[in-house]
Design a protein around this motif. Structure first.
Motif, PDB file in Angstrom:
ATOM      1  N   ALA A 269      -5.050   5.497   7.299  1.00 20.10           N
ATOM      2  CA  ALA A 269      -5.671   6.621   8.027  1.00 20.10           C
ATOM      3  C   ALA A 269      -6.894   7.360   7.536  1.00 20.10           C
ATOM      4  CB  ALA A 269      -4.627   7.283   9.067  1.00 20.10           C
ATOM      5  N   PHE A 270      -6.554   7.608   6.426  1.00 21.83           N
ATOM      6  CA  PHE A 270      -7.227   8.552   5.456  1.00 21.83           C
ATOM      7  C   PHE A 270      -8.474   7.650   4.556  1.00 21.83           C
ATOM      8  CE2 PHE A 270      -3.937  11.628   5.827  1.00 21.83           C
ATOM      9  CZ  PHE A 270      -4.744  12.853   6.240  1.00 21.83           C
ATOM     10  N   ALA A 271      -8.480   6.358   4.873  1.00 16.52           N
ATOM     11  CA  ALA A 271      -9.278   5.649   3.927  1.00 16.52           C
ATOM     12  C   ALA A 271     -10.930   5.805   4.414  1.00 16.52           C
ATOM     13  CB  ALA A 271      -9.026   4.160   4.011  1.00 16.52           C
ATOM     14  N   PRO A 272     -11.727   5.718   3.657  1.00 18.10           N
ATOM     15  CA  PRO A 272     -11.817   5.426   2.000  1.00 18.10           C
ATOM     16  C   PRO A 272     -11.675   6.418   1.253  1.00 18.10           C
ATOM     17  CG  PRO A 272     -14.005   5.285   3.110  1.00 18.10           C
ATOM     18  CD  PRO A 272     -13.296   5.679   4.380  1.00 18.10           C
ATOM     19  N   SER A 273     -11.829   7.689   1.722  1.00 15.96           N
ATOM     20  CA  SER A 273     -11.915   8.824   0.881  1.00 15.96           C
ATOM     21  C   SER A 273     -10.556   9.502   0.324  1.00 15.96           C
ATOM     22  CB  SER A 273     -12.695   9.955   1.563  1.00 15.96           C
ATOM     23  OG  SER A 273     -12.113  10.445   2.751  1.00 15.96           O
ATOM     24  N   GLY A 274      -9.400   8.922   1.182  1.00 11.38           N
ATOM     25  CA  GLY A 274      -7.954   9.780   0.850  1.00 11.38           C
ATOM     26  C   GLY A 274      -7.492   9.206  -0.419  1.00 11.38           C
ATOM     27  N   LYS A 275      -6.930   9.746  -1.080  1.00 10.28           N
ATOM     28  CA  LYS A 275      -6.046   9.310  -2.425  1.00 10.28           C
ATOM     29  C   LYS A 275      -4.765   8.506  -1.829  1.00 10.28           C
ATOM     30  CE  LYS A 275      -7.399  13.577  -4.738  1.00 10.28           C
ATOM     31  NZ  LYS A 275      -6.895  14.784  -5.615  1.00 10.28           N
ATOM     32  N   SER A 276      -4.189   7.804  -2.848  1.00  9.63           N
ATOM     33  CA  SER A 276      -3.085   7.099  -2.833  1.00  9.63           C
ATOM     34  C   SER A 276      -1.735   7.820  -2.675  1.00  9.63           C
ATOM     35  CB  SER A 276      -2.989   6.220  -4.154  1.00  9.63           C
ATOM     36  OG  SER A 276      -1.616   5.436  -4.025  1.00  9.63           O
ATOM     37  N   LEU A 277      -0.875   7.557  -1.660  1.00 10.54           N
ATOM     38  CA  LEU A 277       0.264   8.397  -1.413  1.00 10.54           C
ATOM     39  C   LEU A 277       1.437   7.741  -1.748  1.00 10.54           C
ATOM     40  CD1 LEU A 277      -0.546   9.830   2.081  1.00 10.54           C
ATOM     41  CD2 LEU A 277      -0.959  10.990  -0.053  1.00 10.54           C
TER      42      LEU A 277
ATOM     43  N   ARG B  99      -4.208   9.242  15.015  1.00  7.12           N
ATOM     44  CA  ARG B  99      -3.355   7.918  14.869  1.00  7.12           C
ATOM     45  C   ARG B  99      -4.236   6.937  14.016  1.00  7.12           C
ATOM     46  NH1 ARG B  99       1.850   8.542  16.016  1.00  7.12           N
ATOM     47  NH2 ARG B  99       2.305  10.049  17.615  1.00  7.12           N
ATOM     48  N   LEU B 100      -5.332   6.922  13.920  1.00  6.77           N
ATOM     49  CA  LEU B 100      -6.150   5.699  13.244  1.00  6.77           C
ATOM     50  C   LEU B 100      -7.166   6.258  12.185  1.00  6.77           C
ATOM     51  CD1 LEU B 100      -7.342   3.827  16.692  1.00  6.77           C
ATOM     52  CD2 LEU B 100      -5.712   3.139  14.798  1.00  6.77           C
ATOM     53  N   TRP B 101      -7.754   7.576  12.271  1.00  9.12           N
ATOM     54  CA  TRP B 101      -8.596   7.839  11.334  1.00  9.12           C
ATOM     55  C   TRP B 101      -8.643   9.349  11.238  1.00  9.12           C
ATOM     56  CZ3 TRP B 101     -14.796   7.262  11.913  1.00  9.12           C
ATOM     57  CH2 TRP B 101     -15.286   7.624  10.822  1.00  9.12           C
ATOM     58  N   TYR B 102      -8.355   9.817   9.814  1.00  9.16           N
ATOM     59  CA  TYR B 102      -8.455  11.095   9.567  1.00  9.16           C
ATOM     60  C   TYR B 102      -9.389  11.549   8.301  1.00  9.16           C
ATOM     61  CZ  TYR B 102      -4.202  10.671  12.360  1.00  9.16           C
ATOM     62  OH  TYR B 102      -3.365  10.585  13.352  1.00  9.16           O
ATOM     63  N   LYS B 103      -9.956  12.768   8.229  1.00  8.11           N
ATOM     64  CA  LYS B 103     -10.809  13.015   6.937  1.00  8.11           C
ATOM     65  C   LYS B 103     -10.604  14.230   6.377  1.00  8.11           C
ATOM     66  CE  LYS B 103     -14.524  15.198   9.948  1.00  8.11           C
ATOM     67  NZ  LYS B 103     -15.694  15.389   9.924  1.00  8.11           N
ATOM     68  N   ASN B 104     -10.942  14.784   5.241  1.00  8.30           N
ATOM     69  CA  ASN B 104     -10.862  15.908   4.635  1.00  8.30           C
ATOM     70  C   ASN B 104      -9.239  16.064   4.155  1.00  8.30           C
ATOM     71  OD1 ASN B 104     -13.510  16.479   4.997  1.00  8.30           O
ATOM     72  ND2 ASN B 104     -13.049  17.642   6.831  1.00  8.30           N
ATOM     73  N   GLN B 105      -8.897  15.058   3.629  1.00  6.30           N
ATOM     74  CA  GLN B 105      -7.507  14.972   3.150  1.00  6.30           C
ATOM     75  C   GLN B 105      -7.373  16.150   2.058  1.00  6.30           C
ATOM     76  OE1 GLN B 105      -5.888  12.137   0.200  1.00  6.30           O
ATOM     77  NE2 GLN B 105      -4.701  11.307   1.687  1.00  6.30           N
TER      78      GLN B 105
END
Length: 273
Positions: free
Chosen positions: A21-29, A71-77
């Motif tokens: 949901a945080f791709a492509p800028s999110g970090k691995s969790l 539930r599909l796409w979030y940003k600024n993690q």
């Protein structure tokens, strides 16, 4: 054993879904021992208004971001270690119902839930996970926290020189005290390690105070170690700070009262079994 394996697999799938949901800028969790405890949509008080954010509570961190497609796409993690977090319960105010405060060394901010029950659920679960994390890590709890920013609408004048804000006289925030200040009163920048490795904007009063504190600290170190240390990194600049605009790119200058603008409907803290 089968039940434990099923939970492990289900938990891994849920964490992977948050990552996507945080791709492509999110970090691995994904991390051994990490468990997704709950999730929910909450309101976060930003510079100009309350804004809806998606929060994910893990057993060791809190992750939140801006909602693009629910539930599909979030940003600024943003990722906050629970070891560095404290939660303060607050009474209702005129503009914010079911509010509480999250403090961290890097950033502190006000939150609002859709109901009192949801608010208490979040607070209780965060405190439980934080206590367990401190026990398992054997670390001392953090005692230094960032100032909470005063919202733009709270003052029509600079809180240092009292000049009136206009279209040309923009509002800025001191990273040390959180005051709303004008450009002239916030030209200075200095490194505040807990907030950023780069110089950040501070008001003139905080800048001078921080310089004195750093000078005293370095004088003590030189006397105890007998070696010369570098002076703290700082610079005077009138450049605009990009992080001040991070959460306001799409926001108008004038906003309605927060509780009427972004009150989430039918949302609650989602417990994950």
């Amino acid at each position: 054993m089968a039940s434990c394996m099923a939970f492990t697999e289900d938990n891994a799938l849920r964490i992977a879904a948050v990552e996507r949901a945080f791709a492509p800028s999110g970090k691995s969790l994904a991390k051994p021992g990490r468990v997704l405890v709950g999730e929910g949509r909450l309101l976060k008080l930003c510079r100009r208004s309350l804004q809806p954010k998606m929060f994910f509570l893990f057993n060791d961190i809190i992750v939140y971001g801006s909602i693009v497609v629910h539930r599909l796409w979030y940003k600024n993690q943003h990722i906050i270690p629970l070891e560095d977090t404290i939660v303060e319960d607050l009474a209702d105010s005129v503009e914010m119902k079911n509010q509480w405060l999250i403090r961290t060394p890097k950033k502190s901010f006000y939150m609002s839930a859709a109901s009192q029950k949801e608010k208490q659920a979040w607070i209780c679960r965060i405190l439980e996970c934080r206590e367990q994390q401190l026990i398992s890590s054997r670390k001392e709890p953090t005692t230094s926290f960032a100032a909470t920013w005063i919202p733009d609408r709270a003052s029509d004048i600079c809180m240092r020189c009292a000049d009136k804000f206009t279209v040309a006289q923009r509002r800025h925030h001191c990273r040390q005290c959180g005051f709303v200040v004008c450009k002239s009163c916030s030209k200075s920048r200095i490194v505040i390690p807990a907030i950023s490795a780069k110089p950040v904007r501070v008001c003139t009063l905080c800048f001078n105070t921080l310089l004195r504190e750093k000078a005293k600290e370095e004088a003590w170190k030189r006397s105890s170690e007998g070696s010369e240390l570098e002076m703290p990194m700082y610079e005077v600049s009138s450049n605009e700070d990009s992080d001040e605009r991070e959460e306001d790119d799409m926001m108008p200058i004038q906003c309605a009262k927060p509780q009427n603008m972004y009150r989430p409907k039918n949302t609650s803290f989602a417990y994950l079994k």
